[in-house]
Design a protein around this motif. Structure first.
Motif, mmCIF file in Angstrom:
data_model
loop_
_atom_site.group_PDB
_atom_site.id
_atom_site.type_symbol
_atom_site.label_atom_id
_atom_site.label_comp_id
_atom_site.label_asym_id
_atom_site.label_seq_id
_atom_site.Cartn_x
_atom_site.Cartn_y
_atom_site.Cartn_z
ATOM 1 N N GLY A 301 59.788 59.945 49.606
ATOM 2 C CA GLY A 301 59.296 58.583 49.510
ATOM 3 C C GLY A 301 58.217 58.476 48.440
ATOM 4 N N PHE A 302 57.418 57.426 48.517
ATOM 5 C CA PHE A 302 56.347 57.247 47.537
ATOM 6 C C PHE A 302 55.263 58.300 47.766
ATOM 7 N N VAL A 303 54.902 59.003 46.716
ATOM 8 C CA VAL A 303 53.858 60.024 46.778
ATOM 9 C C VAL A 303 52.651 59.525 45.979
ATOM 10 N N PRO A 304 51.484 59.429 46.592
ATOM 11 C CA PRO A 304 50.287 58.977 45.862
ATOM 12 C C PRO A 304 50.035 59.838 44.633
ATOM 13 N N GLU A 305 49.540 59.215 43.601
ATOM 14 C CA GLU A 305 49.351 59.905 42.326
ATOM 15 C C GLU A 305 48.456 61.127 42.449
ATOM 16 N N GLU A 306 47.456 61.048 43.317
ATOM 17 C CA GLU A 306 46.544 62.184 43.456
ATOM 18 C C GLU A 306 47.213 63.392 44.095
ATOM 19 N N GLU A 307 48.368 63.200 44.738
ATOM 20 C CA GLU A 307 49.093 64.303 45.361
ATOM 21 C C GLU A 307 50.078 64.961 44.399
ATOM 22 N N LEU A 308 50.468 64.245 43.342
ATOM 23 C CA LEU A 308 51.497 64.752 42.441
ATOM 24 C C LEU A 308 51.143 66.091 41.789
ATOM 25 N N PRO A 309 49.905 66.321 41.323
ATOM 26 C CA PRO A 309 49.620 67.625 40.716
ATOM 27 C C PRO A 309 49.865 68.790 41.668
ATOM 28 N N ARG A 310 49.620 68.593 42.952
ATOM 29 C CA ARG A 310 49.875 69.660 43.924
ATOM 30 C C ARG A 310 51.377 69.907 44.061
ATOM 31 N N LEU A 311 52.166 68.831 44.084
ATOM 32 C CA LEU A 311 53.614 68.996 44.160
ATOM 33 C C LEU A 311 54.163 69.703 42.928
ATOM 34 N N TYR A 312 53.685 69.297 41.748
ATOM 35 C CA TYR A 312 54.136 69.949 40.517
ATOM 36 C C TYR A 312 53.767 71.434 40.527
ATOM 37 N N THR A 313 52.601 71.754 41.048
ATOM 38 C CA THR A 313 52.162 73.143 41.116
ATOM 39 C C THR A 313 53.048 73.947 42.065
#
Length: 423
Positions: A301-313
């Motif tokens: 679903g929608f992932v807050p922008e501040e969480e995206l760097p952790r997902l990319y990592t």
């Protein structure tokens, strides 16, 4: 209450001034084009410019605020039929812009009015190319082709195809007029420049490619990757593929699911997570069930922008399977900035971003757009362990050395000097 001209008090004399006319502003509305406008606008302010952004929002009347130095003006966002929305919002935008300009003081530099979408071309039609008011077109993509892609899933009857074709022709004419009326045109990639010239022919001004950028303080290298993966419940043997995409037919996510289903036969630890929302959610869930991917597949679903760097990592690689119209690819450079290797389709601007990285790392990162077989062949050496993906630190350095926001910000300043100050 919104009072036109209220922003003039205290404004610096003879400073650069930009007015962005856009369909949205981040984070009020999520999307790459809106992110681009916001990032550039805020950085122009940091460099001493005066910046205003006008856009529709859920307000009953004109509303304003100053956010991070950018003066925001919102017009009412209509909720009716497209044609009535188009007419009414252009009327409101024209009134807002005219009254804003009428409130100017005489000791200020004239503005560069930056049109960010053809939708508001009619609102600027009263500003002639030869007038003292300069306008630039920040061209993110062809409106008519975006419209036709969005309608692909709405049925294929002959009547619907005819109606869509007629509407697309009208959108193309509006866009063409907006381009011809601009003193400057900026695009995010060579691919989009070629597309624009193919659709609209040569222009009176030379379109300038200025690319996009990445916020390197937000999307950055993390040393605690193992801890982050553990937080998401990932085992060391799991191979996580991540796609951060709108759930839309143009994004090629069905192709991605088919490729992952083939990969899973060879490696049961393959996982696919997709972050985003859109109209394809139910169709993708159904497809995942039919392909027996339910244990390996997650729609986040929608992932807050501040969480995206952790997902990319956490991800072993990020997939960009777009079928077409990828004007730049903010998600691509943001993923790379976090160290995540990106596998992308050979459409749009993605090859411009990934081919130099392929050459630096002797890896294969591109696949044939829309072909799950080609995507499978590109991924299988990595998921099987026969070949290593590009080193994560190389991915990080590659982006932060090439794609910061300083480039597009300075390009906007150059355009201002050229078309407003006529230097």
């Amino acid at each position: 209450d919104f009072r036109f001209g209220a922003f003039n008090s205290g404004a610096a004399s003879k400073e650069m001034r930009f007015i962005f006319v856009t369909l949205g502003y981040h984070p009020d509305l999520i999307g790459g084009a809106y992110r681009y406008t916001t990032e550039v606008a805020e950085r122009l302010v940091q460099r001493g410019a005066r910046v205003q952004a006008l856009y529709p929002a859920d307000v009953s009347d004109f509303a304003s605020e100053t956010r991070n130095g950018v003066e925001l003006v919102r017009i009412p966002d209509e909720n009716g039929w497209f044609i009535s929305n188009f007419i009414n919002e252009n009327r409101s935008m024209k009134a807002a812009l005219r009254r804003l300009l009428n409130g100017d003081t005489t000791d200020q530099e004239p503005p560069l009015i930056c049109l960010c979408h053809a939708f508001f071309g009619p609102a600027l039609s009263w500003i002639k190319r030869e007038s003292d008011l300069a306008r630039a077109y920040i061209y993110h993509g062809p409106w008519s082709e975006e419209f036709l892609y969005a309608r692909r899933s709405n049925g294929n009857s002959a009547l619907k195809k005819l109606m869509n074709s007629v509407i697309a022709s009208g959108l193309k004419r509006v866009e063409h007029k907006a381009l011809k009326s601009s003193r400057a045109i900026a695009l995010m990639s060579q691919s989009m420049k070629s597309r624009m010239l193919r659709l609209h022919g040569s222009s009176q001004v030379d379109p300038e490619v200025i690319f996009g950028g990445v916020n390197e303080t937000q999307f950055c290298w993390r040393e605690d990757r193992a801890k982050i993966r553990s937080h998401y419940g990932l085992e060391s043997s799991d191979f996580l593929m991540l796609a951060v995409r709108r759930l839309d037919p143009r994004m090629g996510l069905d192709c991605l699911l088919r490729a992952v289903a083939r990969l899973k036969i060879q490696n049961s630890n393959v996982k696919l997570w997709i972050a985003g929302k859109g109209e394809q959610k139910e169709a993708l869930e159904k497809m995942a069930r039919e392909l027996d991917l339910e244990e390996s597949f997650r729609l986040l679903g929608f992932v807050p922008e501040e969480e995206l760097p952790r997902l990319y990592t956490a991800a072993d690689c990020v997939i960009m399977p777009s079928l077409d119209l990828e004007g730049f690819g903010l998600a691509t450079v943001e993923a790379l900035a976090c160290g995540a290797p990106v596998i992308g389709s050979d459409s749009g601007a993605t090859p411009e971003l990934l081919r130099p990285l392929e050459g630096m790392t002797s890896t294969s990162l591109l696949f044939e757009s829309g072909s799950d077989k080609s995507l499978y062949k590109t991924l299988v050496p990595y998921t099987s362990g026969k070949q290593s993906l590009p080193d994560r630190k190389i991915c990080h350095r590659y982006v932060v050395e090439r794609y910061t926001w300083r480039g597009p910000v300075e390009a906007h300043e150059r355009i201002y000097e050229r078309v407003v100050r006529r230097s």
